[in-house]
Each structure stands twice: as C-alpha cells, then as structure tokens.
Motif scaffolding. Structure first.
Motif, PDB file in Angstrom:
ATOM      1  N   THR A 143       0.852  -1.188   0.000  1.00 52.95           N
ATOM      2  CA  THR A 143       0.000   0.000   0.000  1.00 52.95           C
ATOM      3  C   THR A 143       0.886   1.235   0.000  1.00 52.95           C
ATOM      4  O   THR A 143       1.971   1.230   0.577  1.00 52.95           O
ATOM      5  N   PRO A 144       0.428   2.305  -0.680  1.00 49.43           N
ATOM      6  CA  PRO A 144       1.137   3.581  -0.588  1.00 49.43           C
ATOM      7  C   PRO A 144       0.596   4.441   0.548  1.00 49.43           C
ATOM      8  O   PRO A 144       1.086   5.550   0.778  1.00 49.43           O
ATOM      9  N   CYS A 145      -0.417   3.947   1.239  1.00 51.20           N
ATOM     10  CA  CYS A 145      -1.109   4.760   2.230  1.00 51.20           C
ATOM     11  C   CYS A 145      -0.301   4.833   3.527  1.00 51.20           C
ATOM     12  O   CYS A 145       0.232   3.822   4.002  1.00 51.20           O
ATOM     13  N   SER A 146      -0.235   6.006   4.122  1.00 54.56           N
ATOM     14  CA  SER A 146       0.520   6.192   5.362  1.00 54.56           C
ATOM     15  C   SER A 146      -0.238   5.684   6.584  1.00 54.56           C
ATOM     16  O   SER A 146       0.325   5.574   7.656  1.00 54.56           O
ATOM     17  N   HIS A 147      -1.539   5.373   6.418  1.00 56.61           N
ATOM     18  CA  HIS A 147      -2.330   4.823   7.528  1.00 56.61           C
ATOM     19  C   HIS A 147      -2.076   3.322   7.588  1.00 56.61           C
ATOM     20  O   HIS A 147      -2.821   2.526   7.017  1.00 56.61           O
ATOM     21  N   SER A 148      -1.032   2.914   8.261  1.00 57.00           N
ATOM     22  CA  SER A 148      -0.616   1.518   8.231  1.00 57.00           C
ATOM     23  C   SER A 148      -1.617   0.588   8.906  1.00 57.00           C
ATOM     24  O   SER A 148      -1.755  -0.566   8.534  1.00 57.00           O
ATOM     25  N   LYS A 149      -2.334   1.061   9.954  1.00 59.72           N
ATOM     26  CA  LYS A 149      -3.279   0.193  10.654  1.00 59.72           C
ATOM     27  C   LYS A 149      -4.526  -0.068   9.828  1.00 59.72           C
ATOM     28  O   LYS A 149      -5.008  -1.193   9.764  1.00 59.72           O
ATOM     29  N   ARG A 150      -5.070   0.973   9.199  1.00 66.17           N
ATOM     30  CA  ARG A 150      -6.245   0.783   8.359  1.00 66.17           C
ATOM     31  C   ARG A 150      -6.116   1.691   7.128  1.00 66.17           C
ATOM     32  O   ARG A 150      -6.675   2.785   7.089  1.00 66.17           O
ATOM     33  N   PRO A 151      -5.343   1.277   6.126  1.00 68.52           N
ATOM     34  CA  PRO A 151      -5.111   2.122   4.956  1.00 68.52           C
ATOM     35  C   PRO A 151      -6.390   2.315   4.144  1.00 68.52           C
ATOM     36  O   PRO A 151      -7.315   1.498   4.209  1.00 68.52           O
ATOM     37  N   HIS A 152      -6.418   3.414   3.367  1.00 73.77           N
ATOM     38  CA  HIS A 152      -7.565   3.659   2.495  1.00 73.77           C
ATOM     39  C   HIS A 152      -7.750   2.497   1.522  1.00 73.77           C
ATOM     40  O   HIS A 152      -8.860   2.052   1.260  1.00 73.77           O
ATOM     41  N   TYR A 153      -6.635   2.020   0.966  1.00 71.35           N
ATOM     42  CA  TYR A 153      -6.717   0.833   0.122  1.00 71.35           C
ATOM     43  C   TYR A 153      -5.386   0.092   0.192  1.00 71.35           C
ATOM     44  O   TYR A 153      -4.347   0.649   0.548  1.00 71.35           O
ATOM     45  N   LYS A 154      -5.440  -1.181  -0.133  1.00 70.92           N
ATOM     46  CA  LYS A 154      -4.232  -1.995  -0.164  1.00 70.92           C
ATOM     47  C   LYS A 154      -4.432  -3.099  -1.198  1.00 70.92           C
ATOM     48  O   LYS A 154      -5.553  -3.374  -1.647  1.00 70.92           O
ATOM     49  N   LEU A 155      -3.326  -3.723  -1.584  1.00 74.56           N
ATOM     50  CA  LEU A 155      -3.344  -4.868  -2.473  1.00 74.56           C
ATOM     51  C   LEU A 155      -2.748  -6.051  -1.738  1.00 74.56           C
ATOM     52  O   LEU A 155      -1.689  -5.934  -1.114  1.00 74.56           O
ATOM     53  N   THR A 156      -3.452  -7.164  -1.750  1.00 74.91           N
ATOM     54  CA  THR A 156      -2.882  -8.401  -1.237  1.00 74.91           C
ATOM     55  C   THR A 156      -2.536  -9.277  -2.425  1.00 74.91           C
ATOM     56  O   THR A 156      -3.194  -9.217  -3.466  1.00 74.91           O
ATOM     57  N   ALA A 157      -1.485 -10.084  -2.272  1.00 70.24           N
ATOM     58  CA  ALA A 157      -1.023 -10.888  -3.395  1.00 70.24           C
ATOM     59  C   ALA A 157      -0.461 -12.209  -2.912  1.00 70.24           C
ATOM     60  O   ALA A 157       0.012 -12.328  -1.774  1.00 70.24           O
ATOM     61  N   GLU A 158      -0.533 -13.220  -3.782  1.00 75.37           N
ATOM     62  CA  GLU A 158       0.100 -14.502  -3.469  1.00 75.37           C
ATOM     63  C   GLU A 158       1.606 -14.320  -3.415  1.00 75.37           C
ATOM     64  O   GLU A 158       2.286 -14.910  -2.588  1.00 75.37           O
ATOM     65  N   SER A 159       2.133 -13.499  -4.321  1.00 73.56           N
ATOM     66  CA  SER A 159       3.569 -13.197  -4.289  1.00 73.56           C
ATOM     67  C   SER A 159       3.805 -11.839  -4.935  1.00 73.56           C
ATOM     68  O   SER A 159       3.100 -11.447  -5.864  1.00 73.56           O
ATOM     69  N   ILE A 160       4.795 -11.142  -4.413  1.00 72.85           N
ATOM     70  CA  ILE A 160       5.213  -9.860  -4.964  1.00 72.85           C
ATOM     71  C   ILE A 160       6.713  -9.930  -5.213  1.00 72.85           C
ATOM     72  O   ILE A 160       7.483 -10.295  -4.314  1.00 72.85           O
ATOM     73  N   THR A 161       7.114  -9.607  -6.452  1.00 78.38           N
ATOM     74  CA  THR A 161       8.534  -9.544  -6.788  1.00 78.38           C
ATOM     75  C   THR A 161       8.933  -8.085  -6.894  1.00 78.38           C
ATOM     76  O   THR A 161       8.354  -7.337  -7.685  1.00 78.38           O
ATOM     77  N   VAL A 162       9.905  -7.698  -6.057  1.00 84.36           N
ATOM     78  CA  VAL A 162      10.380  -6.316  -6.033  1.00 84.36           C
ATOM     79  C   VAL A 162      11.766  -6.274  -6.669  1.00 84.36           C
ATOM     80  O   VAL A 162      12.690  -6.960  -6.215  1.00 84.36           O
ATOM     81  N   TYR A 163      11.884  -5.512  -7.765  1.00 81.76           N
ATOM     82  CA  TYR A 163      13.184  -5.261  -8.374  1.00 81.76           C
ATOM     83  C   TYR A 163      13.618  -3.877  -7.887  1.00 81.76           C
ATOM     84  O   TYR A 163      13.127  -2.861  -8.393  1.00 81.76           O
ATOM     85  N   PRO A 164      14.515  -3.798  -6.879  1.00 85.78           N
ATOM     86  CA  PRO A 164      14.836  -2.512  -6.259  1.00 85.78           C
ATOM     87  C   PRO A 164      15.223  -1.453  -7.285  1.00 85.78           C
ATOM     88  O   PRO A 164      15.972  -1.724  -8.222  1.00 85.78           O
ATOM     89  N   ASN A 165      14.666  -0.260  -7.069  1.00 91.94           N
ATOM     90  CA  ASN A 165      14.923   0.895  -7.934  1.00 91.94           C
ATOM     91  C   ASN A 165      14.493   0.667  -9.375  1.00 91.94           C
ATOM     92  O   ASN A 165      14.948   1.361 -10.282  1.00 91.94           O
ATOM     93  N   ASP A 166      13.611  -0.337  -9.593  1.00 90.96           N
ATOM     94  CA  ASP A 166      13.133  -0.587 -10.955  1.00 90.96           C
ATOM     95  C   ASP A 166      11.610  -0.708 -10.976  1.00 90.96           C
ATOM     96  O   ASP A 166      10.915   0.244 -11.322  1.00 90.96           O
ATOM     97  N   LYS A 167      11.084  -1.862 -10.583  1.00 90.96           N
ATOM     98  CA  LYS A 167       9.641  -2.057 -10.659  1.00 90.96           C
ATOM     99  C   LYS A 167       9.170  -3.127  -9.688  1.00 90.96           C
ATOM    100  O   LYS A 167       9.973  -3.812  -9.042  1.00 90.96           O
TER     101      LYS A 167
END
Length: 636
Positions: A143-167
């Motif tokens: 989530t990009p939301c700063s409300h970590s306890k109850r964000p406005h919206y979030k995405l849940t996923a089976e898996s997330i691949t993070v390519y640092p400084n890319d995508k």
C-alpha cells in the motif's frame, strides 16, 4: 560509569581478538572481511567456527550490513542467523523483519515477517526471499497509504517480486478498500521510478455526463500479463449510443520478435484494427503492419469511409551497405507499391541508390551522393547533394539531374544578450526535355534583449525560377487561392515579450507580435497580436489570473498555408489550494473564457479535487457542453 567503561574495554578486546583469530580461518579471507559491533555480549567458538552476539548487534560486510537484537555467524557456511528487530541494508536498499537467515557471500536469504519501503510503497509479507537483485514476498500486501493500521486501500497478493529501484510485479492480486475486498486483478505492476510511473495498474474508473455521450461510465487499465506480454484497456459505456472499447497489446518474447495487435471499437463508426509484426533473422529485420480504419468527418457526423493500408519493410546490410525493400498496399489500388534503397554512409558523407514502381512518383532508378550536416568548424553546417535518375509521375517520364546546396548557422553570439542565426539553400534541377527549375530561400534572424524584454526578428525569402514538369518538385504545390501562382515572397516577423514579478505576489507577462508577408504580385498580408496576463497570489491558498489574447489580420491572402485565424478572447482563472505539504488537501480550479468576436462564453470549466497520500478523487464540470465527470485515481 567506571564499570560501564571497563565493560566496553573488555568488549573491544574480545572483538579485536576475534578478528585476529578469525582472519586465519579458511573462509574468512581478505575478500570477505566483516566487522561486528555490540553493546551486549560476543562469543566465538574456535572449534566450530561460530560467532554469537547479542544485546544489540551490528555486522558489516563491506557496503552491506545487518542490525538486530542477536545473531549467530556460521563462518564455514558463510551464513548469518539474526533474531529480533532485524534491519538488512543491501545495495543501498533497507529491509526489516523479525527473523533473518542470510548468506553474506551470495547475498541471498530469507526474512520472516519482512517489510520493505520503496518510493512511498510499503511491502509486508510472512516470508521475504532475497535473491541478489530482487526480493520475492510470499502472502504479501502493499500500500502507498501512510495509515498503516487501516489504509484507504491496499493490495494483497500470493507473491510480490520487487526489483529494487526498478519495478514491482504482483500476482494473484486483490484490491481492498477500507478493509473490504473489492475486485481481483490478474497482475499488478508499477515502476519504482516516479518519473516513469505512468501505468494505470489499478483500474481507473470515470463516471459522468456530456451532451454527446449522455450518461457514461468508463474504465482505463494497463493489463500486465508477463514480462513479454502486456497491454492497455480503455472501455466506455454510454446512453448516447457512443460505446467504445480500445485494446492495445504488445507481445515481445525475445529481442528477435515483437507482435502488436490493436483493436478500436466505436459503436458509431465500427471497428478499426491494427496488426504490427517486427522480427529479426540474423542481420535481416522485418517490419510488417496492417491497418483497417474508418475516416470520419467532424463537420458531417454521418460520414464514414472504411480504408485499409498495409506496409512491409525489410532491412539488412550487405558488405557494409544498408539495403531496404519496402512494400505498400493501399486498399484503393490494385498494384502493390514497391521501393528499394541501397545506402552507404561514412562520417558526414553518403551515397544512395533507389528505385520504385506503382507509386505516385517512381524512380527508375535514382542515384544520389552528398554531404549531410557537416560542421565546418565555426558552427556553420553544410549539406549538399547531387542526384541523377529517371522519374515517372503520372504521364511524365523524364530524367532529372538535381543539385542542392545549403548552409546554416544557428548560434552566432553578437553579445551576451544577442544571438544571430541564418540559413540559405539553393536547388537546381535539369530535365531531359530541356526544362530547368531553380528554388532558393534565405533566412536571417536575431534573438536579443531590449530594456529587459526578449526580442526576436526574423526574415525569410523564397523564390523559384524556370519550370518543372513534375508537380511534386514545385516549391509551392497546389495551395494557392484564386488559382494564382506566386513565385517570390518575403516573410518578416517580430515578437517582443517579457515576464516579470512586480512583487512577491504579482507576476506580469506580455508579448506583442506581428508578421508581414509580401508577394510577387505586390499583395500584402499582415497579422498582429497581443497576449497579456497577470497572476496574483491573494494569499497562501487563493490565486487569481487574468489574460487577454488577440490576433488580427489585414490584407489579401495568397497562399492558403499562410492564412492565420483571428480571435479575441479574455480568460480568467481562480485557484484554491490548501497546504500541499500535508495530506489531504484541496485543489480547486475555475476557468472561464469569453470570445469577444462571437460575443459569448467559449469555456466554463470547474474542477474539484481532493488529494490524499494514496488516492485522489475529483469532479470536473463543463458549463458550455453541459458535461460532468467524476474520477477516482488510486495512486501507484
């Protein structure tokens, strides 16, 4: 205090002893030194080559480091186990979690209850696998939301691949809003570089009304399937019979092939299709595309004409010579248009051989040699060409010899505030029927400052001599009013402009412009204009701008391309902005434009936007076309 100092002295001695001993141990060489620092205890088992430390520990491996409550280092296995409040810094990227297993040689590991923050996006997951240049997070959410306890919206996923400084690439995704599961998304991808973040990876909805469409609802979505297959979807359903669907996909499984299908459906005009196929085989590249489309007329809403067009371009290199073969099939013509080209370039020099058939202008064949954009050393650029060959245009079939020569210099400094530019070109053509034709032009201009204002003066001259048997060769072509054929013409223009701040809250900008065209038959055509505006910041939240734009003409137009549309318009804008440094904030704009010539409002637009840290919501109202649009944009 003395007890504390003695304790720290003992720790320093222990650490120093450890480093001396460990430096002689296999696997702990100069290629992989590390430093352990602790406020608690440090224990080294020489028999098992195991180091244990606790009470707040940090360990550095060159530029990488681990911090945590406690850790165990297995020197023989080059492996670290860390527990409690773990922070791993790897390649400038910071990750955190409760438990870490990490190989400091391969830079691979596994986090439990991991967390990573990348450009305002927060990722969390039960398990985070570290593998060199990427992180794979299982059973995760972002989530990009700063409300970590109850964000406005979030995405849940089976898996997330993070390519640092890319995508970021997430699969098995669900969108949640305020704790409610809304819709599944097959994949989610976004760039971690803000300047490249243009995707609508979360469907972007819009709802509204316009006089043309009636009530409508639409959605825009960038559909990511895999690294090699992705596209975009734009859909709109209306009550006015103007439903629309646009699909645009690219399949690029390797550097050797690229497939691009596009479909655009309009309920009113039907289906437009496009297929593009690019592929490479050795040093041969091929580019094929086919399009079937509908020609529309903005003035005649009922007019439509279906056309088709296909291109096939083949390019290769033979003995250092660029070779190309181009085919074109226009649905209105029975023949296939063909063009072949051979070209060799070295430095600023080149030669070209080309031939064609079934085109509007055919070359049978045509050889050119020349110099292209050669810098003569003082900013003067030279281009010249000599060409010879048979040319066919409709019923005309003649040989043409042509020579062209041009010089230009766009940056001659006269002073700190003055710059001069000029260019000249001459082109001579000689035909086998003994006709000859010359065109030439000259341009001279300057940019300078006058009493703090920017001044541009520009002069251009065109002329032509003789006759050409080919229509495409003419300087003027068929763009004349009243069937007049004008050869020589002069264009003189000037512009004076300035932008200045009268005080901290008031800015003034204005420009005066004018142009005069002189034609060979002594006709004159003049245009002149004024643009002036003020921007006034009433306070930190409110601002107002007012501008006036005017363009007038005088005289008789000879060339259609020289005609300038006259107008006179007053534009006013009011803006309300709350503090943009603190979310949420308001962004409100009201704009009105009055056409003095028509005596009516030409624009009346109002927009209200509420910006949050992770989404924005707004409404736009068009008072002239009687339209309203509601939009919701989930960021990132």
């Amino acid at each position: 205090m003395e007890v504390l100092n003695e304790r720290r002295m003992v720790l320093v001695i222990l650490i120093t002893t450890f480093i001396i001993i460990a430096s002689s141990i296999p696997g702990f060489t100069e290629e992989s030194p590390f430093i352990i620092d602790t406020d608690g205890y440090l224990f080294f088992d020489e028999e098992t080559n195991v180091v244990e430390a606790g009470g707040g520990v940090s360990i550095e491996f060159g530029e990488n480091s681990i911090r945590g409550d406690s850790l165990i280092v297995y020197l023989d296995e080059e492996r670290v186990l860390a527990q409690g409040n773990i922070t791993l810094v790897q390649d400038g990227q910071e990750l955190s979690g409760e438990s870490l297993e990490y190989n400091y040689r391969t830079e691979e590991g596994r986090f439990l209850e991991g967390k990573i923050v990348q450009d305002k996006l927060t990722f969390t997951g039960e398990v985070m696998n570290i593998s060199g240049d990427q992180f794979v997070i299982e059973d995760s959410q972002l989530t990009p939301c700063s409300h970590s306890k109850r964000p406005h919206y979030k995405l849940t996923a089976e898996s997330i691949t993070v390519y640092p400084n890319d995508k970021v690439v997430a699969r098995g995704v669900y969108l949640w809003i305020r704790g409610r599961k809304i819709i599944p998304l097959p994949t989610y991808v976004t760039s971690l570089k803000s300047e490249e973040r243009q995707r609508e990876s979360i469907p972007k909805p819009e709802i509204g009304y316009s006089s043309k469409d009636g009530l409508y609802v639409g959605i825009e979505y960038d559909h990511y399937i895999s690294q090699s297959f992705e596209g975009s979807i734009l859909a709109r359903a209306t009550t006015g019979g103007r439903n629309r669907l646009d699909l645009d996909y690219i399949y690029n499984p390797s550097d050797l092939i690229k497939f691009n299908p596009r479909i655009n459906y309009s309920q009113k005009y039907g289906l437009d299709t496009y297929i593009g196929l690019q592929n490479e085989l050795g040093n041969i590249s091929s580019d094929f595309n086919f399009r079937e489309y509908t020609i529309r007329d903005d003035e005649d809403d009922e007019y439509k004409e279906v056309k088709s067009l296909a291109h096939w371009d083949i390019n290769t290199q033979i003995l250092g010579i660029d070779a190309s073969l181009n085919f074109k099939k226009d649905g209105e013509k029975e023949e296939i248009e063909e063009l072949f080209t051979l070209e060799k370039r070295w430095s600023d020099y080149y030669w070209t051989l080309k031939g064609s058939q079934n085109r509007d202008v055919d070359y049978r064949p045509h050889l050119s040699v020349g110099i292209d954009e050669k810098d003569l050393g003082d900013g003067t650029i030279l281009s010249t060409q000599l060409s010879r060959g048979r040319i066919v245009e409709e019923e005309t079939d003649l040989r043409r010899d042509k020579f062209s020569f041009s010089l230009r210099n766009n940056n001659i400094s006269l002073s700190e505030d003055s710059n001069l530019y000029w260019s000249g070109r001459i082109e001579d053509s000689y035909y086998s029927n003994e006709d000859s034709y010359r065109t030439y032009n000259f341009n001279l201009g300057t940019d300078t400052k006058v009493l703090g204002a920017n001044l541009n003066l520009d002069y251009t001259y065109y002329n032509e001599l003789g006759e050409t048997p080919f229509e495409f060769d003419r300087l003027t072509e068929d763009r004349l009013v009243e069937d007049k054929f004008i050869r020589g013409r002069h264009y003189l223009s000037g512009r004076l402009s300035n932008s200045s701040s009268l005080n901290d809250r008031l800015d003034l900008n204005w420009s005066l412009s004018g142009a005069k065209n002189y034609y060979e038959d002594f006709s004159e055509y003049t245009s002149y204009g004024l643009e002036a505006g003020i921007d006034y910041e009433i306070n930190d939240y409110n601002s107002l701008s007012l501008s006036y734009n005017y363009r007038g003409t005088k005289g008789r137009i000879i060339l259609e391309d020289d005609e300038i549309e006259s107008f006179s318009e007053v534009i006013g804008t009011y803006s309300f902005r709350t503090n943009r440094q603190k979310y949420p904030y308001w962004d409100v704009d009201l704009e009105a434009a009055y056409d003095i010539q028509e005596g009516k409002l030409s624009r009346l637009n109002t927009s209200f936007n509420r910006e949050f840290d992770c989404f924005s919501a707004g409404v736009e109202i068009d008072g002239i076309d009687r339209g309203i649009r509601f939009g919701l944009d989930l960021k990132y």
